[in-house]
Every structure is written in structure tokens, then in C-alpha cells.
Motif scaffolding. Structure first.
Motif, PDB file in Angstrom:
ATOM      1  N   THR A 143       0.800  -1.220   0.000  1.00 37.17           N
ATOM      2  CA  THR A 143       0.000   0.000   0.000  1.00 37.17           C
ATOM      3  C   THR A 143       0.836   1.274   0.000  1.00 37.17           C
ATOM      4  O   THR A 143       0.298   2.365  -0.182  1.00 37.17           O
ATOM      5  CB  THR A 143      -0.908   0.037   1.236  1.00 37.17           C
ATOM      6  OG1 THR A 143      -0.078   0.097   2.401  1.00 37.17           O
ATOM      7  CG2 THR A 143      -1.801  -1.192   1.304  1.00 37.17           C
ATOM      8  N   HIS A 192      -3.031  -4.811   1.558  1.00 37.63           N
ATOM      9  CA  HIS A 192      -4.452  -5.111   1.408  1.00 37.63           C
ATOM     10  C   HIS A 192      -4.699  -5.428  -0.058  1.00 37.63           C
ATOM     11  O   HIS A 192      -3.777  -5.479  -0.871  1.00 37.63           O
ATOM     12  CB  HIS A 192      -5.332  -3.941   1.887  1.00 37.63           C
ATOM     13  CG  HIS A 192      -5.430  -2.795   0.927  1.00 37.63           C
ATOM     14  ND1 HIS A 192      -6.461  -1.886   0.938  1.00 37.63           N
ATOM     15  CD2 HIS A 192      -4.633  -2.393  -0.095  1.00 37.63           C
ATOM     16  CE1 HIS A 192      -6.289  -0.989  -0.012  1.00 37.63           C
ATOM     17  NE2 HIS A 192      -5.190  -1.277  -0.649  1.00 37.63           N
ATOM     18  N   GLU A 201      -7.944  -4.427  -3.058  1.00 40.68           N
ATOM     19  CA  GLU A 201      -9.140  -3.596  -3.175  1.00 40.68           C
ATOM     20  C   GLU A 201     -10.422  -4.405  -3.271  1.00 40.68           C
ATOM     21  O   GLU A 201     -11.461  -3.987  -2.810  1.00 40.68           O
ATOM     22  CB  GLU A 201      -9.002  -2.660  -4.381  1.00 40.68           C
ATOM     23  CG  GLU A 201      -7.901  -1.621  -4.181  1.00 40.68           C
ATOM     24  CD  GLU A 201      -7.836  -0.620  -5.310  1.00 40.68           C
ATOM     25  OE1 GLU A 201      -8.685  -0.702  -6.218  1.00 40.68           O
ATOM     26  OE2 GLU A 201      -6.942   0.236  -5.292  1.00 40.68           O
ATOM     27  N   SER A 202     -10.357  -5.552  -3.889  1.00 45.23           N
ATOM     28  CA  SER A 202     -11.580  -6.346  -4.000  1.00 45.23           C
ATOM     29  C   SER A 202     -11.225  -7.784  -4.312  1.00 45.23           C
ATOM     30  O   SER A 202     -10.161  -8.081  -4.856  1.00 45.23           O
ATOM     31  CB  SER A 202     -12.496  -5.800  -5.105  1.00 45.23           C
ATOM     32  OG  SER A 202     -11.859  -5.920  -6.365  1.00 45.23           O
ATOM     33  N   HIS A 207     -11.102  -9.829   2.564  1.00 46.92           N
ATOM     34  CA  HIS A 207     -11.203  -8.361   2.433  1.00 46.92           C
ATOM     35  C   HIS A 207     -10.266  -7.645   3.412  1.00 46.92           C
ATOM     36  O   HIS A 207     -10.711  -6.838   4.232  1.00 46.92           O
ATOM     37  CB  HIS A 207     -12.642  -7.886   2.644  1.00 46.92           C
ATOM     38  CG  HIS A 207     -13.316  -8.466   3.860  1.00 46.92           C
ATOM     39  ND1 HIS A 207     -13.097  -7.987   5.120  1.00 46.92           N
ATOM     40  CD2 HIS A 207     -14.208  -9.485   3.990  1.00 46.92           C
ATOM     41  CE1 HIS A 207     -13.828  -8.681   5.988  1.00 46.92           C
ATOM     42  NE2 HIS A 207     -14.504  -9.595   5.328  1.00 46.92           N
ATOM     43  N   THR A 262      -7.913  -4.891   4.983  1.00 43.87           N
ATOM     44  CA  THR A 262      -8.053  -3.452   4.860  1.00 43.87           C
ATOM     45  C   THR A 262      -6.923  -2.743   5.576  1.00 43.87           C
ATOM     46  O   THR A 262      -6.291  -3.300   6.482  1.00 43.87           O
ATOM     47  CB  THR A 262      -9.409  -3.008   5.447  1.00 43.87           C
ATOM     48  OG1 THR A 262      -9.552  -1.602   5.334  1.00 43.87           O
ATOM     49  CG2 THR A 262      -9.523  -3.382   6.914  1.00 43.87           C
ATOM     50  N   LYS A 312     -16.176  -3.961   0.668  1.00 43.13           N
ATOM     51  CA  LYS A 312     -15.493  -3.114  -0.316  1.00 43.13           C
ATOM     52  C   LYS A 312     -15.576  -1.644   0.093  1.00 43.13           C
ATOM     53  O   LYS A 312     -14.602  -0.888  -0.053  1.00 43.13           O
ATOM     54  CB  LYS A 312     -16.112  -3.305  -1.699  1.00 43.13           C
ATOM     55  CG  LYS A 312     -15.743  -4.612  -2.385  1.00 43.13           C
ATOM     56  CD  LYS A 312     -16.376  -4.682  -3.769  1.00 43.13           C
ATOM     57  CE  LYS A 312     -16.005  -5.974  -4.478  1.00 43.13           C
ATOM     58  NZ  LYS A 312     -16.615  -6.056  -5.831  1.00 43.13           N
ATOM     59  N   VAL A 314     -12.992  -1.079   2.825  1.00 35.45           N
ATOM     60  CA  VAL A 314     -11.625  -1.009   2.308  1.00 35.45           C
ATOM     61  C   VAL A 314     -11.379   0.358   1.670  1.00 35.45           C
ATOM     62  O   VAL A 314     -10.348   1.006   1.913  1.00 35.45           O
ATOM     63  CB  VAL A 314     -11.367  -2.151   1.304  1.00 35.45           C
ATOM     64  CG1 VAL A 314     -10.038  -1.946   0.587  1.00 35.45           C
ATOM     65  CG2 VAL A 314     -11.363  -3.505   2.019  1.00 35.45           C
ATOM     66  N   ALA A 315     -12.331   0.812   0.852  1.00 34.24           N
ATOM     67  CA  ALA A 315     -12.190   2.119   0.214  1.00 34.24           C
ATOM     68  C   ALA A 315     -12.221   3.239   1.247  1.00 34.24           C
ATOM     69  O   ALA A 315     -11.493   4.239   1.124  1.00 34.24           O
ATOM     70  CB  ALA A 315     -13.307   2.323  -0.807  1.00 34.24           C
ATOM     71  N   VAL A 343      -8.851   3.699   2.875  1.00 35.62           N
ATOM     72  CA  VAL A 343      -7.947   4.413   1.971  1.00 35.62           C
ATOM     73  C   VAL A 343      -8.258   5.909   1.999  1.00 35.62           C
ATOM     74  O   VAL A 343      -7.353   6.755   2.021  1.00 35.62           O
ATOM     75  CB  VAL A 343      -8.051   3.852   0.540  1.00 35.62           C
ATOM     76  CG1 VAL A 343      -7.244   4.702  -0.439  1.00 35.62           C
ATOM     77  CG2 VAL A 343      -7.572   2.402   0.493  1.00 35.62           C
TER      78      VAL A 343
END
Length: 445
Positions: free
Chosen positions: A187, A291, A293-294, A311, A313, A372, A375-376, A379
Motif C-alpha cells: 500500500t 491489502h 481492493e476487491s 477483504h 483493509t 469493499k 476497504v475504500a 484508503v
């Protein structure tokens, strides 16, 4: 062997997600036969501080574990404080204690990760789960006409109706389901972690630190391309420090020893109080943050993934373990409801496997969008934590100052402060949603 007439479930991995799943499955009606296979020779309750936000705390309360978590040193956080990096000026102080229960119907708790895992392990064993250590799963023999068979490195074989991969970031079960390698991505961040005793901090004779150690707050210093997090553990006898900086390790290197001097150099020009806290570190270890993303496929047949296996993160929303707890609770609830369908007892083995495969696909559909989004969201949190000084940073700080005056009830580009985003993350009851949507799924089989 665990008692009960329910499904047989193998859970690969005895982390927070796997043990939460084991407890939920044993609390099904009737209880499921649960075998947890942990590859480590001993379940070492290592780590530092960890958050249990309201969405996970609500589940653990329903599983009957809140008092045990409190007895193990879990405590309710008073406030979440954001500070300016260079002088420690408070930019925002969001109240958590009381407000979390009022708005999201559960507390926000912090606890030592080792204490948390111990509570779950004891609860899983007490509930009747078989937890087997030194049990590394190297493959699963699948069958449409019979049980699934987990094969261990030492040749032992365990049969079950369902196999759940809760084996973390470097999941072997993920590759078994995907039938190909799938590694997490770097990351660009790495973390230094450390814990201190109260005595170590008081020995610094720093008036600001002396006041800080008595606060039951999460403290975050936000600054250009890095941030720091500090909060108490174990009834203010220990304190957790996490320092996030840019990743300077070679590609493919996951951890590496560092020096305290190197770490301190990353925070030159920051709040002198934080610099003094850093001096309490005796050693430092770099952990590369990873991590993906999907992951579009969580299941194959009667195998499925949960938690970091599906998933992982960034840790910037305190939701990694919480999402794994949600996964485990939902799996337990779905299996319980499936067993209660009037047609289930009379199914042939082939039809039973088909329905379980469909149920696990349904579980994936329940979980994918929410995880998802998390996770987003993590970020996005990194972006706002790490803003360099300038117009966007100034806008962030203005939003934070304004929202403090509205009891945190307005919109904000920074999701940490956005009321609607926080309601969807912390207040949404995933178990109630799964139960309601199960009725729709059951009508299709």
C-alpha cells in the motif's frame, strides 16, 4: 467432539474472525459441530491495542461476551481526538462514550488484542467448539456427493459439510478457492507499533504527558504523509502507540527491524510531546501494510472465506477485525436458519451440498459491497490523515471545527466526520439485515 445435531463446520484459523464464527455456529439452533484448525503449535495471544467499534460490539454483546471483554480489560473510549502534527493543537474531539450507544446502540471499546483473543478462545471452547492447534491445512478434497475433507500437513484428515477459511492475510484457503495464487498488494505505508507502561511515561516528567495518560481517549496526530495513534490499555497501566510512515522496505519484504533513531527521524518537527513518547521505545519493528481492493470470489462449492482472507483493509477505520466478526456472526446465523427450514432434514447429500453452496454464495452477496466500502473508506481516511499543509488541509480543519458545533450531524468530505457514512458503518445491523434477506433467498430454493 462437540455435541449437537447440526451441520459440521471446519474453520481454518483461530484468529478473531475464526473464533467469532465458531461461537456463532455453536450458538445456532441446534448447535453446529465446529472444529477450528489452527496451524500454529500454540495460540499465542500477541499484539497490541485493537478497537471494537459499535458494529462489532453489538454482535459480541448479542453473543454474551460484553461482560467478559470488560473483565479482560476492555474499556469504553471517552473521545476520539484529532491533533495537528506540529504542535499537538486539538483540531477535533468527537465524543464516543454515551453517544455511541445513543446513535448506534452499542459501545466503542478498546482492548489489548491478546486479551480479546483470549476471551473469544475461552468462549469458543466453553461453547463446545473443538480447537486443534498444530493443524496446518494444506488442501481440501471437495465432493458433491459427500462431505468435504480438509487435509493437514501431517496427513490427518477432517470431514465436514462446510469449510470456512479464516486464515488471514496470507490465506492458503483463498488460493484453494480461487485455484490460483492471490497475494495482497503493498500500500505504500508501513507501521511501527509499541506499548509502554504507565511508569515509563510518567518517568518522562512531562506535564502534558502526565495529563494525557489519565485520559480515556484515542489520540491521533495528523500530518504530511504520516500519522500517529496513542491510547490506553489495561486500565491505564499500558499504552498503545502506532506510527504510520511511508514504506521504505524493499518490495516483497514484509517486516524488518528498525532503530528508534530512524523512527524518531520520521517525526522531526512534530509535537514535542509525541517526540518524548517515542523515546520510550527500546526497539522498533517495521510492518509493511498490505491489502487488496476487491476479491470477487469468496466461495467455491461448500467452501467460503471470511475476514482478512477475503477483504483485508488498512487499519485506519479500526474496522479490520470488526468486519471479520460480522462475517462470522452472519455465517452462524445463516447456517442456523438454513437448518430450521422444513425441507432440510429430508435432503439428499447432493441436494444438501447444492443448497449449502447457494447459501454461501448468498453470504458473499451480503458481505461484498459492505466490505469493499470499508476497504475504500480506510484508503480515504489515510488521504485525510496525511494531507500536506495547504488548501485541502485547511478545508478539512474548517469542516472539523464546524461539525463539532453540530454534534457531528452534518456532511463532510472526510468520512471520519461524515454523519451519514458513520451511520452506515457503525449503526447498520448486519445480522438483522441478513435474517430479513434470508427469507428472500429461502423462497428461491
Amino acid at each position: 467432539m462437540a455435541s449437537g445435531d447440526g451441520l459440521r463446520v471446519i474453520i481454518v484459523g483461530a484468529g478473531i474472525g475464526g473464533l467469532s464464527c465458531a461461537i456463532a455456529c455453536r450458538q445456532a439452533n441446534p448447535p453446529l459441530h465446529v472444529t477450528v484448525l489452527e496451524r500454529a503449535p500454540d495460540i499465542l495471544t500477541i499484539g497490541a491495542g485493537i478497537h471494537i467499534p459499535p458494529n462489532a460490539c453489538r454482535i459480541l454483546t448479542n453473543l454474551g461476551l460484553l461482560d467478559k471483554l470488560s473483565a479482560a480489560g476492555g474499556y469504553e473510549i471517552e473521545d476520539f481526538t484529532l491533533r495537528r502534527y506540529e504542535d499537538g493543537k486539538v483540531l477535533a474531539e468527537k465524543p464516543l462514550k454515551g453517544r455511541m450507544e445513543k446513535e448506534y446502540h452499542a459501545k466503542w471499546i478498546s482492548i489489548h488484542r491478546g486479551d480479546y483473543q483470549n476471551v473469544l478462545l475461552d468462549a469458543a471452547v466453553d461453547a463446545g467448539a473443538d480447537v486443534i492447534t498444530n493443524a496446518e491445512v494444506t488442501g481440501v478434497v471437495e465432493s458433491t456427493e459427500g462431505p468435504q475433507t480438509a487435509i493437514l500437513k501431517d496427513g490427518r484428515r477432517f470431514e465436514a459439510d462446510v469449510v470456512i477459511g479464516a486464515d488471514g492475510l496470507w490465506s492458503h484457503m483463498r488460493e484453494t478457492i480461487l485455484q490460483r495464487p492471490f497475494s495482497p498488494k503493498e500500500t505504500g505505508d508501513l507501521a511501527y507499533r509499541g506499548t509502554f507502561t504507565r511508569e515509563q511515561l510518567l518517568a518522562l516528567n512531562n506535564e502534558r504527558i502526565n495529563k494525557l495518560v489519565d485520559q480515556t481517549n484515542v489520540q491521533v496526530w495528523m500530518g504530511p504523509n504520516r500519522h500517529a495513534v496513542f491510547y490506553p490499555l489495561r486500565n491505564h497501566t499500558e499504552y498503545n502507540l502506532v506510527l504510520i510512515v511511508a514504506d521504505d522496505l524493499p518490495e516483497g519484504v514484509r517486516t524488518s527491524p528498525g532503530t528508534v533513531e530512524e523512527l524518531a527521524a520520521n517525526f522531526v518537527g512534530w509535537d514535542p510531546m509525541l517526540s518524548d513518547i517515542i523515546t520510550c521505545l527500546k526497539t522498533s519493528l517495521k510492518w509493511k501494510l498490505l491489502h487488496f481492493e476487491s476479491l470477487d470470489q469468496w466461495t467455491r462449492g461448500t467452501m467460503a472465506l471470511l475476514g482478512d482472507a477475503s477483504h483485508p483493509t488498512l487499519p485506519y477505520q479500526g474496522q479490520g477485525a470488526a468486519m471479520a466478526v460480522e462475517d462470522g456472526a452472519i455465517l452462524g446465523a445463516l447456517f442456523s436458519k438454513w437448518q430450521a427450514l422444513p425441507t432440510t432434514p429430508s435432503l439428499t447429500r447432493s441436494d444438501k451440498n447444492k443448497q449449502l453452496a447457494s447459501l454461501l454464495t448468498f453470504y458473499q452477496e451480503l458481505r461484498q459491497q459492505r466490505t469493499k466500502t470499508n476497504v475504500a473508506g480506510a484508503v480515504g481516511t489515510r488521504h485525510y490523515y496525511h494531507l500536506v499543509d495547504g488548501p485541502e488541509q485547511e478545508e478539512r480543519d474548517r469542516f472539523l471545527a464546524a461539525l463539532m458545533k453540530t454534534d457531528w450531524q452534518g456532511p463532510c468530505p472526510f468520512n471520519w466526520a461524515d454523519a451519514e457514512y458513520q451511520r452506515s458503518l457503525l449503526g447498520f445491523d448486519v445480522c438483522d439485515d441478513a435474517e430479513a434477506r434470508f427469507k428472500v433467498w429461502a423462497a428461491t430454493i
